[in-house]
Design a protein around this motif. Structure first.
Motif, PDB file in Angstrom:
ATOM      1  N   ALA A  49       0.830  -1.201   0.000  1.00  0.00           N
ATOM      2  CA  ALA A  49       0.000   0.000   0.000  1.00  0.00           C
ATOM      3  C   ALA A  49       0.867   1.254   0.000  1.00  0.00           C
ATOM      4  O   ALA A  49       0.578   2.227  -0.714  1.00  0.00           O
ATOM      5  CB  ALA A  49      -0.936  -0.006   1.206  1.00  0.00           C
ATOM      6  N   VAL A  50       1.931   1.241   0.797  1.00  0.00           N
ATOM      7  CA  VAL A  50       2.852   2.387   0.845  1.00  0.00           C
ATOM      8  C   VAL A  50       3.485   2.608  -0.524  1.00  0.00           C
ATOM      9  O   VAL A  50       3.549   3.739  -1.029  1.00  0.00           O
ATOM     10  CB  VAL A  50       3.923   2.168   1.926  1.00  0.00           C
ATOM     11  CG1 VAL A  50       5.024   3.223   1.802  1.00  0.00           C
ATOM     12  CG2 VAL A  50       3.302   2.213   3.316  1.00  0.00           C
ATOM     13  N   ARG A  51       3.962   1.523  -1.153  1.00  0.00           N
ATOM     14  CA  ARG A  51       4.597   1.631  -2.465  1.00  0.00           C
ATOM     15  C   ARG A  51       3.607   2.145  -3.513  1.00  0.00           C
ATOM     16  O   ARG A  51       3.948   2.985  -4.343  1.00  0.00           O
ATOM     17  CB  ARG A  51       5.145   0.266  -2.887  1.00  0.00           C
ATOM     18  CG  ARG A  51       6.341  -0.205  -2.076  1.00  0.00           C
ATOM     19  CD  ARG A  51       6.681  -1.650  -2.414  1.00  0.00           C
ATOM     20  NE  ARG A  51       6.973  -1.817  -3.825  1.00  0.00           N
ATOM     21  CZ  ARG A  51       6.950  -3.003  -4.444  1.00  0.00           C
ATOM     22  NH1 ARG A  51       6.621  -4.102  -3.772  1.00  0.00           N
ATOM     23  NH2 ARG A  51       7.253  -3.086  -5.726  1.00  0.00           N
ATOM     24  N   PHE A  52       2.396   1.642  -3.456  1.00  0.00           N
ATOM     25  CA  PHE A  52       1.402   2.061  -4.437  1.00  0.00           C
ATOM     26  C   PHE A  52       1.069   3.543  -4.278  1.00  0.00           C
ATOM     27  O   PHE A  52       0.998   4.294  -5.254  1.00  0.00           O
ATOM     28  CB  PHE A  52       0.131   1.223  -4.308  1.00  0.00           C
ATOM     29  CG  PHE A  52      -0.950   1.622  -5.260  1.00  0.00           C
ATOM     30  CD1 PHE A  52      -0.929   1.178  -6.576  1.00  0.00           C
ATOM     31  CD2 PHE A  52      -1.980   2.468  -4.859  1.00  0.00           C
ATOM     32  CE1 PHE A  52      -1.918   1.571  -7.474  1.00  0.00           C
ATOM     33  CE2 PHE A  52      -2.966   2.857  -5.747  1.00  0.00           C
ATOM     34  CZ  PHE A  52      -2.934   2.401  -7.057  1.00  0.00           C
ATOM     35  N   LEU A  53       0.845   3.992  -3.044  1.00  0.00           N
ATOM     36  CA  LEU A  53       0.499   5.391  -2.814  1.00  0.00           C
ATOM     37  C   LEU A  53       1.640   6.324  -3.223  1.00  0.00           C
ATOM     38  O   LEU A  53       1.409   7.402  -3.780  1.00  0.00           O
ATOM     39  CB  LEU A  53       0.134   5.600  -1.342  1.00  0.00           C
ATOM     40  CG  LEU A  53      -1.186   4.969  -0.882  1.00  0.00           C
ATOM     41  CD1 LEU A  53      -1.340   5.101   0.626  1.00  0.00           C
ATOM     42  CD2 LEU A  53      -2.381   5.583  -1.605  1.00  0.00           C
ATOM     43  N   LYS A  54       2.867   5.893  -2.959  1.00  0.00           N
ATOM     44  CA  LYS A  54       4.015   6.713  -3.361  1.00  0.00           C
ATOM     45  C   LYS A  54       4.109   6.806  -4.879  1.00  0.00           C
ATOM     46  O   LYS A  54       4.414   7.874  -5.429  1.00  0.00           O
ATOM     47  CB  LYS A  54       5.304   6.139  -2.776  1.00  0.00           C
ATOM     48  CG  LYS A  54       5.466   6.359  -1.277  1.00  0.00           C
ATOM     49  CD  LYS A  54       6.794   5.814  -0.778  1.00  0.00           C
ATOM     50  CE  LYS A  54       6.986   6.118   0.710  1.00  0.00           C
ATOM     51  NZ  LYS A  54       8.273   5.588   1.221  1.00  0.00           N
TER      52      LYS A  54
END
Length: 388
Positions: free
Chosen positions: A70-75
């Protein structure tokens, strides 16, 4: 048929366990757990966000691996919003239009993500939301404002209770930016801000004021270079509301708050300068249409150097007032440095300092005991007067 090269490690990263069963995402780029950086499209980003929001909305707990994804996707979504032309930079608008839930439900999901126990995911969500709001349309800002985004963020996160230090600076930077962007939009979009309805004003006014006051006076880690004033300086709030009177009238409550804040800043600077009266200083700092004469600015600046040399240190509120003073520097005032370690202030080609000034006095404005003020003061000095 052309075969696609598969990175084994990427696939392994996307695998997670649920009980004894191995789960592999079956969707492609539309799933937020899969990021194909060479081929992701606006539709992939939109569908990925909706997929992530849906899972969060169903109260399904994210596994540690899913949190990382989720962190990677949002970034990655943030990169597309920030650096690509339409339609990537209006991603939140597209999500709002396509999502099945109401605006209130979308706001609820955003708040849930922002309040996730994972500090990393919370910060990534705030950063994504910060950029998304900045790049969104006024319709989106109006929708999330009406749906109560700001009151919920203040209530759930209580930002005035989160210390300001090297580990939380990103949280505060993004939170302050979101608040200021939506707050300014709220004021701009109201046809008659002086008559803002209490049901619109009351939920946000006090939390907003509390947070601004907290940033201005919050204790700062002496070993860092972050401070509340420097953080607010990155937003429009200092220039639009504190350091000057906005061109458009605001509500009486808001004007009263900033009037009181300017009064406190004036008193703080007057006390630091050991000036008995504050009326003239307040007029010079904040008077609408009042310009500070070159000679008066030079006199006050010399007084600032003298007080700093005596060991007098700024409070956070005092350094904000000092930055306001520096911002009023007349355009033809500059400085010239001499080989003997002194410098002089001049107007045009004429030296106007009362005497040569010790160059070391400049460094006393940001001594090690005030390291967190150094960046703010240096930036203010650099942008406000010239040196040769």
């Amino acid at each position: 048929m052309r075969r696609r090269r598969i990175n084994v490690q990427t696939v392994l990263d996307q695998v997670h366990l649920e009980g004894d069963e191995i789960i592999v995402p079956t969707s492609t780029t539309s799933d937020w757990r899969v990021i194909l950086q060479d081929s992701i499209t606006a539709d992939d980003l939109r569908q990925g966000c909706i997929s992530l929001f849906d899972q969060v909305n169903t109260e399904m707990k994210l596994t540690p691996i899913e949190v990382n994804h989720a962190v990677r996707f949002l970034k990655y979504a943030e990169i597309h919003i920030n650096h690509h032309k339409h339609p990537h930079n209006e991603l939140l608008d597209a999500i709002l239009c396509e999502a099945t839930g109401s605006p209130t439900e979308i706001v609820s999901v955003l708040v849930k993500l922002v309040c996730h126990p994972s500090d990393t995911l919370r910060t990534a969500t705030l950063s994504f939301l910060d950029v998304g709001i900045f790049r969104s349309t006024s319709e989106f800002e109006s929708t999330v404002t009406s749906a109560g985004l700001l009151p919920q963020l203040f209530e759930k996160l209580t930002p005035h209770k989160i210390p300001l230090d090297g580990t939380t600076i990103e949280f505060h930077r993004h939170f302050a930016s979101i608040v200021v962007n939506l707050f300014d939009f709220w004021i701009r979009s109201c046809p008659h801000p002086e008559t803002l309805a209490s049901e619109t004003m009351d939920p946000i006014f006090q939390p907003f004021c509390t947070y601004v006051q907290y940033l201005l006076v919050a204790p700062v880690c002496p070993a860092g270079d972050h401070s509340g004033p420097s953080l607010l300086l990155e937003t429009t709030i200092l220039s639009n509301h504190i350091m000057s009177h906005p061109s458009r009238p605001s509500s009486p409550k808001i004007e009263g708050f900033f009037d009181e804040l300017r009064k406190n800043m004036t008193n703080e600077l007057a006390s630091w300068l050991d000036i008995a009266t504050t009326e003239e200083l307040s007029s010079l700092l904040f008077g609408k249409g009042v310009w500070m004469s070159e000679q008066r600015w030079v006199e006050i600046f010399e007084r600032c150097l003298a007080r700093a040399s005596e060991g007098k240190t700024f409070s956070n509120l005092g350094v904000t007032a000092f930055m306001c003073f520096v911002s009023r520097c007349p355009c033809n005032v500059g400085s010239v440095f001499w080989p003997d370690g002194t410098f002089s202030l001049k107007m045009g080609d004429t030296v106007v300092s009362s005497s040569k000034l010790d160059s070391k006095a400049l460094w006393t404005l940001f001594t090690p005991t005030q390291l967190h003020h150094a960046t703010s003061i240096l930036n203010a000095l650099r942008s406000s007067y010239r040196s040769e």
